[in-house]
Scaffold this active site. Structure first.
Site, PDB file in Angstrom:
ATOM      1  N   SER A  11       1.615  -9.797  -0.931  1.00  0.00           N
ATOM      2  CA  SER A  11       1.343  -8.354  -0.857  1.00  0.00           C
ATOM      3  C   SER A  11       1.538  -7.741   0.524  1.00  0.00           C
ATOM      4  CB  SER A  11      -0.078  -8.072  -1.343  1.00  0.00           C
ATOM      5  OG  SER A  11      -1.005  -8.850  -0.617  1.00  0.00           O
ATOM      6  N   LYS A  60       0.806  -1.224   0.000  1.00  0.00           N
ATOM      7  CA  LYS A  60       0.000   0.000   0.000  1.00  0.00           C
ATOM      8  C   LYS A  60       0.842   1.280   0.000  1.00  0.00           C
ATOM      9  CE  LYS A  60      -4.263  -1.682   0.197  1.00  0.00           C
ATOM     10  NZ  LYS A  60      -5.176  -1.490  -0.948  1.00  0.00           N
ATOM     11  N   GLU A 110      -9.790   6.382   2.769  1.00  0.00           N
ATOM     12  CA  GLU A 110     -10.689   5.384   3.329  1.00  0.00           C
ATOM     13  C   GLU A 110      -9.843   4.192   3.730  1.00  0.00           C
ATOM     14  OE1 GLU A 110      -9.994   5.540   0.116  1.00  0.00           O
ATOM     15  OE2 GLU A 110      -9.419   3.440  -0.155  1.00  0.00           O
TER      16      GLU A 110
END
Lengths: 264, 395
Positions: free
Chosen positions: B374, B85, B107
Site C-alpha cells: 500500500s 491514499k 484528519e
C-alpha cells in the site's frame, strides 16, 4: 408521570421559563456531584443534565472535553453514575435529572440492560447527541416496553429545516434547540438565522422549546427570550464551578440570578 | 433508505443532528457524480496523468522462490505521494469541487493522508486544514513539514490521546461547525455513511487493475488476496473487485502490536466488541467502562481503535478472514523485502507481507498470492532505525 414532563407542566401552568444546567458526573468526585445537584435544585434549576464522561465526546467543545477527560481520570464511569443516582433518589431528591451521553456507553452496556438500569436508578431522560433520529429505533423500542422508562429528548439544529416536523412529531419532555453549528460552549456565537429558526421550531412544537450551546449569561439570550421556553447552560456552568473550586454557593447564586431574569 | 446505510448491522450515521442534512447532500452529490461519465473521466484522467496509474503488479521472484508460492505485489507505493491514499483524495476533492465547496479539512495519523490531501488541495487550489494529534506531530515531523510546504495548515490536536482518534474527533467537530462551506475528506474506509462507500469506490481501482493484470500475467485469478487493515482503505480497495470471486481467498491483516494477549495492539476485530465511534457502528477497542481504548502499533497508519464497517461485515459473513501480525513479525518481513527485492515497504504494508510469507510456506509452488503493497517506507526511516537499535518506537 415522568419527572421532566411533570416539571414542564408545572412551569407552563405558572407561565414560567425553565432553566437547565449541565454538570459532568464525577467531577471532581461523586459526593461533590450530589452536592451540586442538590444545591442547584434548591436554587431553582428545573432539570439537571448529568453528563456521562466519554473518551471521545465529538459533540463537545474544549470545556466539556476537558471536564470529561478529568472525570474519567478521577474514575467516573456510567456504572458509578447509576449508583450515585440511586443514592440521590434514596436521599429524597425528586427533581428531574437526565443523562447527556454518547451512544457507545448505551451500546456497551447493552440497550436492554441500560434501560433497566435507568429505571432502577431514577433517570428521567436521555440526551444522546450522536444518536440522530434515524438511528433511534433500537433504543426507542426498548424504552417503549416500560411505562416508567426515561424519555429520549430530541435535538434540532439550525440546519435541520425540513427535518424538524419529523423529529418533533412524537417528541416528549422538551425539544433541545442547538443554537449554533458545531459543538458545545462556543461563546454566544449563535447561528445567523437564529430567530427565524427558533420561531420555526416553536411553531411546530407541541412541547417546550429549550435553547442551548454557547449560552453564558441571561444577556446572551435576552433578545431571543420571547421565542423560547427556557435555556440550558453547560460549558459556562462547568467553568464557573471550576473557577470557584466547586463552591456550591457561587453556582447557586448564578442559577438564582439567571432564573429570576429569565422570568422577570 | 436506511438499509443502504448499513453493512449488515454495521455502519449507519451516528453523528449529531447538525450533520444529517450535510450527509444527505453528500450522498446525493456522490451518487450523481459516480453516475456521471464526465466525472469518472476526470477522475481517471488525474489518476493516470497525475498519480501515475496504473501501478505495476510485480512478481517478487526471489521472495516467491524462497517461500514456495507465486507472490505478486500490487505496487501502490509507486503512486504520487507514495501510497494508495491519493486515489481517494483525488475522488473526494473532485466531488468537493463539484459541490462548490472551497475549504477542505482532513484528519491524519502518520501524515500520509494529510500529505495526500494537502497535495490535492494545492492541485485544485483549495484552502486546506489538517488535524493531527500533538503526539503524531512529534513522531512525524517530516510529514508535517511537507504538508506546510504544500500550503496546508496543520492544526495540532491536544485533547485525549493526542493521536489519530482525537484528530478525527477534532475534524468532525470542525466539520459540524463549518459544513456549509467545508468538505471533510476522510482518508480511511470509516466514518458515517456515505464515507465508507465513497472510500471504497475511489480505492477499488486497486483491485480492478490487479485483477486485469493477474489475468494477463497468469491467465487465471489468484488463490489469495492479502492486504493490511487499519481503518481499511487499501484493503477494501484491494478486495472490492474480488469479493464476488468466491474461489479467491481474501485475508485482512490487522496490527497485532506487541501481541493480542498483551492488550497493546490495534486489532479491533480480534476481540469483536461492537460499538459506535466516528459516526459508525463497528468493532472497536474498548475498556470495561465503554470508553474507547488506545490502539498500539509500531505503524502509525494502523494505530486506530476501530475498523471500517464493511470489514466488520465481511468478517461476520466469513467472506474475509482477518488475522493479526505483531510489530516484530512485520519488521522482519520489511527487512526481508529490502534484502530480496530491493523494495522498502511502509510498515503498514509489511504487516500484509509478513502474513503472505506465512501463507506461502503452506502453499504449493503454482499457487498465487496477490498482496497490496500500500505504501513506501521512506516515511518510516526513523522508526526503522530506532527499531534496529532497539529503542522505543511507539509513544
Amino acid at each position: 408521570m415522568n419527572r421532566i414532563e411533570t416539571r414542564m407542566k408545572t412551569l407552563e401552568e405558572r407561565n414560567e421559563k425553565a432553566f437547565i444546567t449541565y454538570i459532568t458526573a464525577g467531577l471532581p468526585n461523586y459526593e461533590k456531584t450530589k452536592e451540586i445537584i442538590k444545591t442547584s435544585m434548591e436554587a431553582g434549576c428545573d432539570v439537571i443534565e448529568l453528563g456521562i464522561p466519554f473518551s471521545d465526546p465529538v459533540a463537545d467543545g474544549p470545556v466539556i472535553q476537558d471536564a470529561s477527560f478529568r472525570a474519567i481520570n478521577n474514575g467516573a464511569t456510567l456504572a458509578k453514575t447509576f449508583e450515585m443516582m440511586k443514592e440521590i433518589r434514596a436521599e429524597g431528591v425528586e427533581q428531574a435529572i437526565l443523562f447527556m451521553m454518547y451512544y457507545n456507553h448505551v451500546y456497551h452496556l447493552g440497550v436492554e440492560n441500560f434501560v433497566k438500569a435507568c429505571i432502577e436508578s431514577g433517570v428521567d431522560g436521555l440526551i444522546i447527541p450522536d444518536l440522530p433520529f434515524e438511528e433511534q429505533d433500537e433504543l426507542k423500542n426498548e424504552l417503549s416496553k416500560y411505562d416508567n422508562a426515561p424519555i429520549l429528548i430530541q435535538l434540532v439544529a439550525p440546519v435541520s429545516k425540513q427535518r424538524i416536523p419529523m423529529i418533533l412529531e412524537n417528541a416528549r419532555g422538551f425539544v433541545y434547540c442547538v443554537s449554533q453549528m458545531g459543538v458545545t460552549g462556543n461563546g454566544a456565537n449563535f447561528h445567523k438565522e437564529i430567530r427565524e429558526y427558533l420561531e420555526n421550531v416553536k411553531a411546530v412544537s407541541k412541547i417546550p422549546v429549550m435553547m442551548g450551546f454557547g449560552i453564558r449569561t441571561y444577556e446572551d439570550v435576552e433578545s431571543l427570550v420571547d421565542t423560547i421556553d427556557g435555556a440550558i447552560v453547560g460549558s459556562h456552568f462547568i467553568k464557573l464551578l471550576d473557577e470557584s473550586a466547586y463552591d456550591c454557593k457561587v453556582s447557586a447564586d448564578y442559577i438564582r440570578e439567571f432564573k429570576s431574569k429569565l422570568n422577570d | 433508505m436506511k438499509e443502504e446505510k448499513y453493512y449488515g448491522k454495521f455502519g449507519g450515521q451516528y453523528v449529531s443532528e447538525s450533520l444529517m442534512n450535510t450527509l444527505d447532500e453528500l450522498s446525493k452529490a456522490f451518487e450523481e457524480a459516480i453516475a456521471d461519465p464526465k466525472f469518472i473521466e476526470e477522475y481517471n484522467y488525474y489518476l493516470k496523468q497525475y498519480v501515475g496509474r496504473e501501478t505495476p503488479l510485480y512478481k517478487a521472484e526471489r521472495l516467491s522462490k524462497k517461500y514456495g508460492a507465486k507472490i505478486y505485489l500490487k505496487r501502490e507505493d509507486l503512486n504520487h505521494t507514495g501510497a494508495h491514499k491519493i486515489n481517494n483524495v483525488i475522488g473526494q476533492i473532485l466531488l468537493a469541487k463539484r459541490m462548490g465547496k472551497t475549504k477542505i479539512i482532513a484528519e491524519t495519523g502518520a501524515g500520509q493522508h494529510g500529505v495526500a490531501t494537502a497535495t490535492g488541495a494545492a492541485l485544485f487550489n483549495m484552502e486546506c486544514t489538517v488535524y493531527m494529534g500533538e503526539e503524531d506531530i512529534k513522531r512525524q515531523s517530516l510529514n508535517v513539514f511537507r504538508m506546510e510546504l504544500l500550503g496546508a495548515k496543520v492544526e495540532a490536536v491536544k485533547t485525549g490521546s493526542r493521536t489519530l482518534k482525537d484528530a478525527t474527533n477534532e475534524a468532525i467537530r470542525s466539520w459540524a461547525k463549518n459544513a456549509e462551506d467545508t468538505f471533510y475528506i476522510i482518508g480511511s474506509a470509516v466514518g458515517p455513511y456515505p464515507y465508507p462507500k465513497m472510500v471504497k469506490e475511489f480505492q477499488k481501482v486497486i483491485s480492478v487493475e490487479a485483477k486485469k493484470q493477474i489475468l494477463e500475467q497468469e491467465g487465471r485469478l489468484p488463490d489469495a488476496v492479502v492486504a493490511c487493515v487499519g481503518g481499511g482503505s487499501n484493503s477494501i480497495g484491494m478486495f472490492a473487485d474480488f469479493i464476488e470471486e468466491k474461489d479467491v481467498k481474501l485475508v485482512g491483516v490487522e496490527a497485532g502490536g506487541l501481541g493480542i494477549e498483551t492488550g497493546k495492539h490495534a486489532s479491533a476485530m480480534a476481540l469483536g466488541k461492537m460499538g459506535t465511534l466516528h459516526g459508525m457502528r463497528t468493532y472497536l477497542l474498548q475498556d470495561e467502562n465503554g470508553n474507547i481504548d488506545l490502539a498500539h502499533s509500531i505503524s502509525a497508519g494502523l494505530d486506530y481503535p476501530g475498523v471500517g464497517p464493511e470489514h466488520a461485515y465481511l468478517r461476520d459473513s466469513g467472506r474475509v478472514e482477518y488475522v493479526s501480525i505483531t510489530d516484530k513479525e512485520c519488521m522482519e518481513a520489511l527487512m526481508e523485502l529490502n534484502e530480496l527485492e530491493g523494495i522498502l515497504p511502509a510498515i503498514e504494508s509489511a504487516h500484509a507481507l509478513a502474513h503472505v510469507i506465512k501463507m506461502a510456506k503452506e502453499m504449493k509452488e503454482d499457487q498465487i498470492i496477490v498482496m497490496c503493497l500500500s505504501g513506501r517506507g521512506d516515511k518510516d526511516i526513523n522508526t526503522i532505525q530506532k527499531y534496529i537499535r532497539g529503542e522505543e518506537t511507539n509513544k
